[in-house]
Design a protein around this motif. Structure first.
Motif, PDB file in Angstrom:
ATOM      1  N   THR A 258       0.783  -1.383   0.006  1.00 27.00           N
ATOM      2  CA  THR A 258      -0.324  -0.282   0.062  1.00 27.00           C
ATOM      3  C   THR A 258       0.562   0.886  -0.199  1.00 27.00           C
ATOM      4  O   THR A 258       0.176   2.434   0.002  1.00 27.00           O
ATOM      5  N   THR A 259       2.512   0.924   0.403  1.00 30.56           N
ATOM      6  CA  THR A 259       3.320   2.887   0.175  1.00 30.56           C
ATOM      7  C   THR A 259       3.986   2.286  -0.747  1.00 30.56           C
ATOM      8  O   THR A 259       5.390   2.565  -0.703  1.00 30.56           O
ATOM      9  N   PRO A 260       4.355   2.396  -2.278  1.00 28.04           N
ATOM     10  CA  PRO A 260       4.922   1.550  -3.251  1.00 28.04           C
ATOM     11  C   PRO A 260       5.598   2.842  -3.142  1.00 28.04           C
ATOM     12  O   PRO A 260       5.726   4.268  -2.794  1.00 28.04           O
ATOM     13  N   ASP A 261       7.354   3.025  -3.521  1.00 33.70           N
ATOM     14  CA  ASP A 261       8.164   3.956  -3.498  1.00 33.70           C
ATOM     15  C   ASP A 261       7.276   5.426  -4.137  1.00 33.70           C
ATOM     16  O   ASP A 261       7.919   6.370  -3.825  1.00 33.70           O
ATOM     17  N   ARG A 262       6.956   5.146  -5.936  1.00 35.30           N
ATOM     18  CA  ARG A 262       6.348   6.136  -6.281  1.00 35.30           C
ATOM     19  C   ARG A 262       4.825   5.536  -6.687  1.00 35.30           C
ATOM     20  O   ARG A 262       4.838   4.744  -6.587  1.00 35.30           O
ATOM     21  N   PRO A 263       4.135   6.896  -7.080  1.00 37.13           N
ATOM     22  CA  PRO A 263       2.291   6.599  -7.658  1.00 37.13           C
ATOM     23  C   PRO A 263       2.830   5.956  -9.248  1.00 37.13           C
ATOM     24  O   PRO A 263       2.057   5.345  -9.492  1.00 37.13           O
ATOM     25  N   CYS A 264       4.005   6.294  -9.389  1.00 37.82           N
ATOM     26  CA  CYS A 264       3.652   5.396 -10.991  1.00 37.82           C
ATOM     27  C   CYS A 264       5.242   5.577 -11.153  1.00 37.82           C
ATOM     28  O   CYS A 264       6.114   6.949 -11.052  1.00 37.82           O
ATOM     29  N   PRO A 265       6.165   4.888 -11.277  1.00 41.23           N
ATOM     30  CA  PRO A 265       6.167   3.002 -11.923  1.00 41.23           C
ATOM     31  C   PRO A 265       5.627   2.751 -11.261  1.00 41.23           C
ATOM     32  O   PRO A 265       5.508   3.058 -10.430  1.00 41.23           O
ATOM     33  N   ALA A 266       4.863   1.308 -11.238  1.00 44.24           N
ATOM     34  CA  ALA A 266       4.982   0.797 -10.282  1.00 44.24           C
ATOM     35  C   ALA A 266       6.421   0.076  -9.837  1.00 44.24           C
ATOM     36  O   ALA A 266       7.523  -0.077 -10.031  1.00 44.24           O
ATOM     37  N   THR A 267       6.673  -0.518  -8.102  1.00 46.33           N
ATOM     38  CA  THR A 267       7.736  -0.367  -7.606  1.00 46.33           C
ATOM     39  C   THR A 267       8.547  -1.863  -7.654  1.00 46.33           C
ATOM     40  O   THR A 267       9.916  -2.208  -7.548  1.00 46.33           O
ATOM     41  N   SER A 268       7.507  -2.688  -8.055  1.00 47.55           N
ATOM     42  CA  SER A 268       7.679  -4.371  -8.159  1.00 47.55           C
ATOM     43  C   SER A 268       9.177  -4.752  -9.500  1.00 47.55           C
ATOM     44  O   SER A 268      10.419  -4.891  -9.127  1.00 47.55           O
ATOM     45  N   PRO A 269       9.387  -3.866 -10.126  1.00 44.88           N
ATOM     46  CA  PRO A 269      10.293  -3.723 -11.470  1.00 44.88           C
ATOM     47  C   PRO A 269      11.878  -2.862 -11.293  1.00 44.88           C
ATOM     48  O   PRO A 269      12.958  -3.846 -11.291  1.00 44.88           O
ATOM     49  N   GLU A 270      11.656  -2.566 -10.031  1.00 40.91           N
ATOM     50  CA  GLU A 270      12.798  -2.073  -9.385  1.00 40.91           C
ATOM     51  C   GLU A 270      13.792  -3.081  -8.751  1.00 40.91           C
ATOM     52  O   GLU A 270      14.435  -2.863  -8.645  1.00 40.91           O
ATOM     53  N   ILE A 271      12.482  -3.713  -7.752  1.00 40.91           N
ATOM     54  CA  ILE A 271      12.470  -4.799  -6.957  1.00 40.91           C
ATOM     55  C   ILE A 271      13.384  -5.842  -8.010  1.00 40.91           C
ATOM     56  O   ILE A 271      14.409  -6.174  -7.571  1.00 40.91           O
ATOM     57  N   ALA A 272      12.888  -6.266  -8.938  1.00 42.60           N
ATOM     58  CA  ALA A 272      13.339  -6.938 -10.309  1.00 42.60           C
ATOM     59  C   ALA A 272      14.947  -6.821 -10.744  1.00 42.60           C
ATOM     60  O   ALA A 272      15.474  -7.876  -9.675  1.00 42.60           O
ATOM     61  N   ALA A 273      14.707  -5.929 -10.900  1.00 42.08           N
ATOM     62  CA  ALA A 273      16.576  -5.246 -11.035  1.00 42.08           C
ATOM     63  C   ALA A 273      17.093  -5.307 -10.544  1.00 42.08           C
ATOM     64  O   ALA A 273      18.911  -6.042 -10.429  1.00 42.08           O
ATOM     65  N   ARG A 274      16.622  -4.980  -8.987  1.00 41.55           N
ATOM     66  CA  ARG A 274      18.125  -4.938  -7.609  1.00 41.55           C
ATOM     67  C   ARG A 274      18.008  -6.525  -7.267  1.00 41.55           C
ATOM     68  O   ARG A 274      19.315  -7.049  -7.411  1.00 41.55           O
TER      69      ARG A 274
END
Length: 336
Positions: free
Chosen positions: A84-100
């Protein structure tokens, strides 16, 4: 594996909380409250909170990495983040997690179902596996919930905390240990105002200079929420147990969303599950939102209170209103 659609099987587990611990005594210094008041009404003695500069993705990466190690280090081919607390409203947070996490260009997306997010994410991940869209899914539930909390609101500031939990799900057979049973889900948007952050969305945007004040904080009508939480969690739990062809007496461990000590006690009593079979960590971590159930599973597995062969019932309730429940026979996995 049978010729039917593959089943999602838990094969890794990991959890993470930020290092800063805030005790009830710490809150006494800034709120009109006391250690006794907080313990009596919530069952919480301490909670973990992020420091400035830390975001939900930081918590999620830690938990996700631990879950991948727990699952023998094999990579995932999809990432689902419940938050419920994404890093930003856009984009989704999960692609950054996958990259990291160095998972490459895998599909990655967020799911928003507040405190029921892990179970909604579990159903989503299981669907990806059943459809053949993924064979190994990293499901993370993470919330920096204190970023939504009004620090002067005694009713919420003493309850909520930050953390992350994750599981790795692989394609398998429904008879295997770790196989996820039918995930029972429900919602009631007519009661959405019981648990909400009123402003900041497209309905009521944050105002510009000179505009009327807005309310960017999490608000909850506690007494009404309590009644609906108990009813919906017990109702969904009974349906999930029936779908697994179990009786409630068969449940070895209940992992309920760590919302409030009173709610946990009442749900356990309504389901007639003895206290010794109820997993709990709310006293030391508070309510961590979507992260609650997987963090509880990770800590319980590490401590040995959740062991291979235990018949596990999971249930949660949160804003939406949204709720759910699911079952699994716990596999032989070590928490990362």
């Amino acid at each position: 594996m049978s010729a039917s659609a593959p089943t999602a099987v838990i094969c890794g587990i990991g959890g993470y909380v930020p290092p800063r611990v805030v005790t009830n005594r710490d809150l006494e210094a800034v709120l009109d409250t006391s250690d006794t008041w907080i313990r009596t009404r919530t069952g919480i003695a301490a909670r973990h909170m992020i420091d400035p500069g830390t975001a939900t993705s930081d918590l999620a990466v830690e938990a996700g990495a631990r879950a991948l190690v727990s699952a023998d280090g094999a990579p995932a081919d999809a990432v689902v983040l419940a938050t419920t607390t994404p890093d930003r409203p856009c984009p989704a947070t999960s692609p950054e997690i996958a990259a990291r996490l160095n998972l490459g260009p895998v599909p990655a997306f967020d799911v928003s179902a507040v405190c029921s997010g892990f179970l909604y994410g579990l159903a989503t991940a299981a669907g990806l596996i059943a459809a053949g869209a993924a064979s190994r899914v990293l499901l993370i539930a993470a919330d920096a919930f204190t970023t939504l909390i009004d620090p002067a609101d005694r009713s919420t500031a003493v309850i909520f905390a930050d953390g992350a939990g994750a599981v790795v799900l692989r394609a398998g057979d429904p008879a295997e240990p770790g196989a996820v049973g039918r995930v029972v889900l429900g919602s009631d948007g007519a009661l959405g105002d019981l648990i909400q952050v009123p402003d900041g969305g497209s309905r009521r945007r944050f105002p510009g200079p000179g505009a009327a004040p807005c309310d960017p904080y999490f608000r909850m009508r506690g007494r009404e929420t309590y009644r609906h939480a108990v009813h919906r969690m017990t109702e969904a739990s009974r349906a999930a147990v029936a779908a697994a062809d179990w009786e409630l007496d068969d449940v070895d461990r209940l992992a309920a969303h760590q919302a409030n000590g009173r709610i946990l006690a009442t749900v356990g009593e309504e389901l007639n599950i003895p206290e010794g079979r109820r997993l709990a960590n709310i006293e030391r971590v508070g309510n961590t939102g979507a992260a609650s159930i997987p963090l509880l599973l990770a800590q319980s597995a590490a401590e040995g209170t959740l062991a291979a062969g235990h018949r596990l019932l999971m249930t949660a309730f949160g804003g939406g209103l949204a709720w759910g429940a699911a079952t699994a026979v716990w596999p032989d996995v070590k928490a990362g």
